[in-house]
Write a protein that holds these residues in place. Structure first.
Motif, PDB file in Angstrom:
ATOM      1  N   SER A 147       1.046  -1.234  -0.098  1.00 12.60           N
ATOM      2  CA  SER A 147      -0.094  -0.116   0.002  1.00 12.60           C
ATOM      3  C   SER A 147       0.703   1.127  -0.054  1.00 12.60           C
ATOM      4  N   VAL A 148       2.136   1.196   0.729  1.00 15.58           N
ATOM      5  CA  VAL A 148       2.907   2.449   0.616  1.00 15.58           C
ATOM      6  C   VAL A 148       3.313   2.413  -0.925  1.00 15.58           C
ATOM      7  N   ASP A 178      10.309 -12.745   1.376  1.00 22.85           N
ATOM      8  CA  ASP A 178       9.022 -11.871   1.264  1.00 22.85           C
ATOM      9  C   ASP A 178       9.208 -10.421   1.321  1.00 22.85           C
ATOM     10  N   TRP A 179       9.911 -10.185   2.737  1.00 26.32           N
ATOM     11  CA  TRP A 179      10.054  -8.752   2.905  1.00 26.32           C
ATOM     12  C   TRP A 179      10.955  -8.075   2.013  1.00 26.32           C
ATOM     13  N   LYS A 180      12.153  -8.764   1.435  1.00 27.43           N
ATOM     14  CA  LYS A 180      12.704  -7.986   0.525  1.00 27.43           C
ATOM     15  C   LYS A 180      11.893  -7.652  -0.955  1.00 27.43           C
ATOM     16  N   MET A 185       9.033  -3.175  -3.901  1.00 21.96           N
ATOM     17  CA  MET A 185       8.230  -2.460  -4.509  1.00 21.96           C
ATOM     18  C   MET A 185       8.124  -0.905  -3.974  1.00 21.96           C
ATOM     19  N   VAL A 186       8.426  -0.802  -2.905  1.00 27.48           N
ATOM     20  CA  VAL A 186       8.587   0.476  -2.375  1.00 27.48           C
ATOM     21  C   VAL A 186       9.805   1.295  -2.808  1.00 27.48           C
ATOM     22  N   ASP A 221      21.255  -1.941  -1.357  1.00 29.43           N
ATOM     23  CA  ASP A 221      21.072  -2.328  -2.520  1.00 29.43           C
ATOM     24  C   ASP A 221      19.904  -1.792  -3.280  1.00 29.43           C
ATOM     25  N   LEU A 222      18.643  -1.749  -2.497  1.00 22.88           N
ATOM     26  CA  LEU A 222      17.539  -1.580  -2.991  1.00 22.88           C
ATOM     27  C   LEU A 222      17.601   0.076  -3.273  1.00 22.88           C
ATOM     28  N   PHE A 223      17.786   0.645  -2.234  1.00 21.20           N
ATOM     29  CA  PHE A 223      17.628   2.354  -2.209  1.00 21.20           C
ATOM     30  C   PHE A 223      18.760   2.970  -2.416  1.00 21.20           C
TER      31      PHE A 223
END
Length: 275
Positions: A147-148, A178-180, A185-186, A221-223
């Motif tokens: 939702s974020v 799952d958290w990753k 997505m965010v 890595d993601l941000f």
């Protein structure tokens, strides 16, 4: 300049402090308590975040304190995002003592359903905060991360800050993948910045650097370092760790104190005035 982008202050009578396991932090915490920790770690400025009292008086009190305390560069105040009077309330805060220190707004989204940020009234509140030039600060559970991402995608001109990396399930030792996936997505939304904060609390007693490292590495890595901020989450952290230990474990994982994560990102995102 080192910035702690996430800390709290409170008094012992905050209702949520009555919960089991919170006896170690069930007392008053003031700037006088915080200052020795700031000095020990070398933090010059901070962002004071609403502490779950969920009333406008707390925000007014924090802003007035920020006007007197040079260390507090910004305040993230509480607001009910579905409040039809939100715009007027923000104006009242800004016209009061310390009103120039209001940098963001946070509602307790984590207490609601997974789709709370999809509700029209809440989306309207997010838009009102953005129109006021303030950050939409989000404290959510991991299951609320989709939702974020939807809210951030729908509002590309708004600035969002994700607290505590979306509260990954560190203590259970399961659910990392799952958290990753949800966090990715965010992170795909360029208007979201995340705080590397609250991880020792999510890990619980017996936390270790090795146990926290995968979560920090994934966030990095993601941000990327320009969209991450250091936050102590003091004094919540004191249930399992000292302020100094929180700063030291992140420094150890990162191999130092990158200037963006430990200051520049917060200064940019919150538009903090520098001394």
């Amino acid at each position: 300049m080192i910035v702690d982008a996430h800390h709290h202050l409170w008094t012992a009578d905050y209702p949520w402090l009555a919960a089991d396991g919170l006896a170690p932090i069930r007392r008053d915490y003031t700037m006088a308590d915080l200052r020795p920790h700031l000095a020990a770690v070398g933090v010059q400025r901070t962002v004071l975040v609403e502490a779950g009292l969920c009333n406008a008086a707390e925000t007014s009190r924090f802003l007035a304190l920020a006007a007197r305390a040079a260390e507090i560069a910004g305040v993230v105040g509480w607001a009910d995002l579905s409040d039809p009077d939100l715009r007027a309330m923000l104006a009242r805060h800004r016209s009061g003592p310390g009103g120039d220190r209001l940098v963001g707004v946070r509602d307790q989204i984590q207490a609601g359903p997974d789709d709370l940020l999809d509700q029209p009234g809440v989306r309207a509140g997010l838009a009102t905060v953005a129109e006021a030039g303030l950050v939409n600060e989000l404290v959510v559970r991991a299951t609320q991360l989709p939702s974020v991402a939807r809210a951030a995608t729908a509002m590309p001109d708004a600035t969002f800050v994700l607290d505590h990396l979306g509260k990954p399930p560190i203590a259970g030792g399961r659910g990392l993948d799952d958290w990753k996936r949800l966090l990715a997505m965010v992170a795909a939304c360029p208007n979201v910045t995340a705080k590397v904060s609250g991880l020792v609390s999510e890990a619980g007693p017996g936390w270790t650097r090795a146990g926290l490292r995968p979560y920090v590495d994934i966030a990095l890595d993601l941000f990327g370092p320009d969209r991450l901020m250091f936050g102590s989450d003091w004094p919540v952290c004191e249930v399992v760790a000292t302020y100094e230990e929180v700063a030291a474990v992140l420094t150890g994982i990162l191999g130092g104190r990158p200037g963006n994560i430990f200051g520049r990102t917060a200064i940019r995102v919150y538009r903090l005035e520098q001394p």
